[in-house]
Design a protein around this motif. Sequence first.
Motif, PDB file in Angstrom:
ATOM      1  N   UNK A  81     -39.785  21.508  39.995  1.00 10.73           N
ATOM      2  CA  UNK A  81     -39.634  21.947  38.609  1.00 10.73           C
ATOM      3  C   UNK A  81     -40.112  20.834  37.687  1.00 10.73           C
ATOM      4  N   UNK A  82     -40.943  21.195  36.729  1.00 17.03           N
ATOM      5  CA  UNK A  82     -41.296  20.224  35.701  1.00 17.03           C
ATOM      6  C   UNK A  82     -40.060  19.931  34.851  1.00 17.03           C
ATOM      7  N   UNK A  83     -40.012  18.738  34.271  1.00 17.79           N
ATOM      8  CA  UNK A  83     -38.798  18.286  33.601  1.00 17.79           C
ATOM      9  C   UNK A  83     -38.374  19.221  32.471  1.00 17.79           C
ATOM     10  N   UNK A  84     -39.323  19.673  31.637  1.00 22.30           N
ATOM     11  CA  UNK A  84     -38.964  20.546  30.516  1.00 22.30           C
ATOM     12  C   UNK A  84     -38.344  21.844  31.015  1.00 22.30           C
ATOM     13  N   UNK A  85     -38.914  22.397  32.070  1.00 24.46           N
ATOM     14  CA  UNK A  85     -38.367  23.627  32.634  1.00 24.46           C
ATOM     15  C   UNK A  85     -37.004  23.378  33.258  1.00 24.46           C
ATOM     16  N   UNK A  86     -36.865  22.251  33.959  1.00 22.16           N
ATOM     17  CA  UNK A  86     -35.573  21.913  34.555  1.00 22.16           C
ATOM     18  C   UNK A  86     -34.494  21.797  33.491  1.00 22.16           C
ATOM     19  N   UNK A  87     -34.850  21.256  32.331  1.00 20.44           N
ATOM     20  CA  UNK A  87     -33.879  21.149  31.239  1.00 20.44           C
ATOM     21  C   UNK A  87     -33.414  22.528  30.786  1.00 20.44           C
ATOM     22  N   UNK A  88     -34.359  23.450  30.599  1.00 18.66           N
ATOM     23  CA  UNK A  88     -33.962  24.796  30.164  1.00 18.66           C
ATOM     24  C   UNK A  88     -33.066  25.467  31.204  1.00 18.66           C
ATOM     25  N   UNK A  89     -33.372  25.249  32.476  1.00 19.49           N
ATOM     26  CA  UNK A  89     -32.517  25.797  33.528  1.00 19.49           C
ATOM     27  C   UNK A  89     -31.138  25.143  33.512  1.00 19.49           C
ATOM     28  N   UNK A  90     -31.108  23.847  33.188  1.00 15.66           N
ATOM     29  CA  UNK A  90     -29.821  23.149  33.107  1.00 15.66           C
ATOM     30  C   UNK A  90     -29.003  23.654  31.924  1.00 15.66           C
ATOM     31  N   UNK A  91     -29.651  23.926  30.793  1.00 15.55           N
ATOM     32  CA  UNK A  91     -28.915  24.450  29.632  1.00 15.55           C
ATOM     33  C   UNK A  91     -28.155  25.718  29.999  1.00 15.55           C
ATOM     34  N   UNK A  92     -28.797  26.597  30.760  1.00 16.01           N
ATOM     35  CA  UNK A  92     -28.209  27.899  31.072  1.00 16.01           C
ATOM     36  C   UNK A  92     -27.365  27.893  32.341  1.00 16.01           C
ATOM     37  N   UNK A  93     -27.323  26.749  33.047  1.00 16.33           N
ATOM     38  CA  UNK A  93     -26.508  26.658  34.250  1.00 16.33           C
ATOM     39  C   UNK A  93     -27.194  27.129  35.508  1.00 16.33           C
ATOM     40  N   UNK A  94     -28.520  27.287  35.481  1.00 19.37           N
ATOM     41  CA  UNK A  94     -29.236  27.748  36.665  1.00 19.37           C
ATOM     42  C   UNK A  94     -29.337  26.660  37.727  1.00 19.37           C
ATOM     43  N   UNK A  95     -29.287  25.397  37.303  1.00 18.49           N
ATOM     44  CA  UNK A  95     -29.141  24.316  38.264  1.00 18.49           C
ATOM     45  C   UNK A  95     -27.853  23.580  37.941  1.00 18.49           C
ATOM     46  N   UNK A  96     -27.244  22.994  38.942  1.00 21.07           N
ATOM     47  CA  UNK A  96     -25.946  22.364  38.761  1.00 21.07           C
ATOM     48  C   UNK A  96     -26.039  21.224  37.760  1.00 21.07           C
ATOM     49  N   UNK A  97     -24.937  20.990  37.065  1.00 18.15           N
ATOM     50  CA  UNK A  97     -24.920  19.975  36.029  1.00 18.15           C
ATOM     51  C   UNK A  97     -25.084  18.562  36.573  1.00 18.15           C
ATOM     52  N   UNK A  98     -24.893  18.374  37.871  1.00 15.96           N
ATOM     53  CA  UNK A  98     -25.022  17.027  38.430  1.00 15.96           C
ATOM     54  C   UNK A  98     -26.415  16.736  38.980  1.00 15.96           C
ATOM     55  N   UNK A  99     -27.350  17.679  38.843  1.00 12.84           N
ATOM     56  CA  UNK A  99     -28.709  17.440  39.309  1.00 12.84           C
ATOM     57  C   UNK A  99     -29.459  16.525  38.349  1.00 12.84           C
ATOM     58  N   UNK A 100     -29.230  16.701  37.049  1.00 13.04           N
ATOM     59  CA  UNK A 100     -29.832  15.858  36.015  1.00 13.04           C
ATOM     60  C   UNK A 100     -28.719  15.106  35.292  1.00 13.04           C
ATOM     61  N   UNK A 101     -29.019  13.953  34.717  1.00 19.51           N
ATOM     62  CA  UNK A 101     -27.985  13.236  33.943  1.00 19.51           C
ATOM     63  C   UNK A 101     -27.490  14.088  32.772  1.00 19.51           C
ATOM     64  N   UNK A 102     -26.172  14.255  32.693  1.00 20.82           N
ATOM     65  CA  UNK A 102     -25.615  15.117  31.643  1.00 20.82           C
ATOM     66  C   UNK A 102     -25.966  14.622  30.252  1.00 20.82           C
ATOM     67  N   UNK A 103     -26.019  13.304  30.071  1.00 27.24           N
ATOM     68  CA  UNK A 103     -26.373  12.774  28.750  1.00 27.24           C
ATOM     69  C   UNK A 103     -27.773  13.232  28.344  1.00 27.24           C
ATOM     70  N   UNK A 104     -28.700  13.252  29.309  1.00 30.74           N
ATOM     71  CA  UNK A 104     -30.069  13.687  29.013  1.00 30.74           C
ATOM     72  C   UNK A 104     -30.109  15.173  28.675  1.00 30.74           C
ATOM     73  N   UNK A 105     -29.339  15.967  29.434  1.00 31.75           N
ATOM     74  CA  UNK A 105     -29.290  17.406  29.151  1.00 31.75           C
ATOM     75  C   UNK A 105     -28.748  17.639  27.752  1.00 31.75           C
ATOM     76  N   UNK A 106     -27.640  16.959  27.432  1.00 27.15           N
ATOM     77  CA  UNK A 106     -27.029  17.129  26.116  1.00 27.15           C
ATOM     78  C   UNK A 106     -27.953  16.727  24.993  1.00 27.15           C
ATOM     79  N   UNK A 107     -28.644  15.606  25.154  1.00 22.74           N
ATOM     80  CA  UNK A 107     -29.539  15.125  24.105  1.00 22.74           C
ATOM     81  C   UNK A 107     -30.702  16.087  23.894  1.00 22.74           C
ATOM     82  N   UNK A 108     -31.282  16.592  24.983  1.00 22.56           N
ATOM     83  CA  UNK A 108     -32.393  17.535  24.851  1.00 22.56           C
ATOM     84  C   UNK A 108     -31.930  18.853  24.239  1.00 22.56           C
ATOM     85  N   UNK A 109     -30.701  19.260  24.573  1.00 21.49           N
ATOM     86  CA  UNK A 109     -30.170  20.482  23.982  1.00 21.49           C
ATOM     87  C   UNK A 109     -29.950  20.300  22.483  1.00 21.49           C
ATOM     88  N   UNK A 110     -29.449  19.150  22.077  1.00 20.21           N
ATOM     89  CA  UNK A 110     -29.284  18.865  20.656  1.00 20.21           C
ATOM     90  C   UNK A 110     -30.640  18.901  19.953  1.00 20.21           C
TER      91      UNK A 110
END
Length: 279
Positions: free
Chosen positions: A180-209
Amino acid sequence: MAINWYPGHMKKAHDAIEKALAQVDAVLEIRDARIPQSSRNEQLERLTARKPRIILLNKKDMAQAAETERWMAALRRDGQRAIAVEATRERPARLIYEAAATLLEDQRAKRERRAIINREIRLLVMGIPNVGKSTVINALVERRTAEVGDLPGITKHERWIKTEADLLLLDTPGILPTKLEEARAMRLAFTGAIRDDVLPEQDIGLELIRLLMARVPEALAERYHLSGLSDPLEVMEEIARQIGALVKGGEADYTRTARRVIDDYRKMRFGRLTLEPAP
């Protein structure tokens, strides 16, 4: 940066799907209406390319209605048969049966000429984790039969399920692409399609903001009482102060803040939001 996420049970499921294709008439592909592009699995699409396909955009109540309509139009222009539903409230069995019957009209006519009648339509149900596949199946059979949970990938094996709409469903586990490319992985992380521990939560939160600032700035500001901030990191730190997510010395606790923003997004506290505008 590419994200590699392919647990062993997904490889086994991929192989099982390949073996099962000869037993099904068509494919029912479940996608998340908020991320219709990112919730595809191109590898499975290539694997099942010889079978007619119905694309079902689930969770339409969480996406913007106008964007869902645009996505439906775009998919149909591309020659796809698409349906949008909210499986926790709707009963889509008749819609799916009619779509499948239309797609399979020639096949069914051939069977009737060979005196094969009253045979149900057999659909392979596939999708990435957490698009609501099990919820869709439960809606199709109008009773609880598939395992449903918040953790992506809860269905671990394949099984046949009979519905009252003359459909026979082959349920399969949720499978992500191998890379998965990083941008796509982030969108999947926002919606819970990949587990929250696969990517750093701080990075997910910042990109979502960052995304919320671009798409729904008023809703974000109202939710956390923000004003006059333009930098996503500064916004994250102000949210931390507003919700009391601080560590010793008054510094922001980025992990707790990220979890709050992610949770608020998933619980629709910023309203309905499609993360990928239709082409």
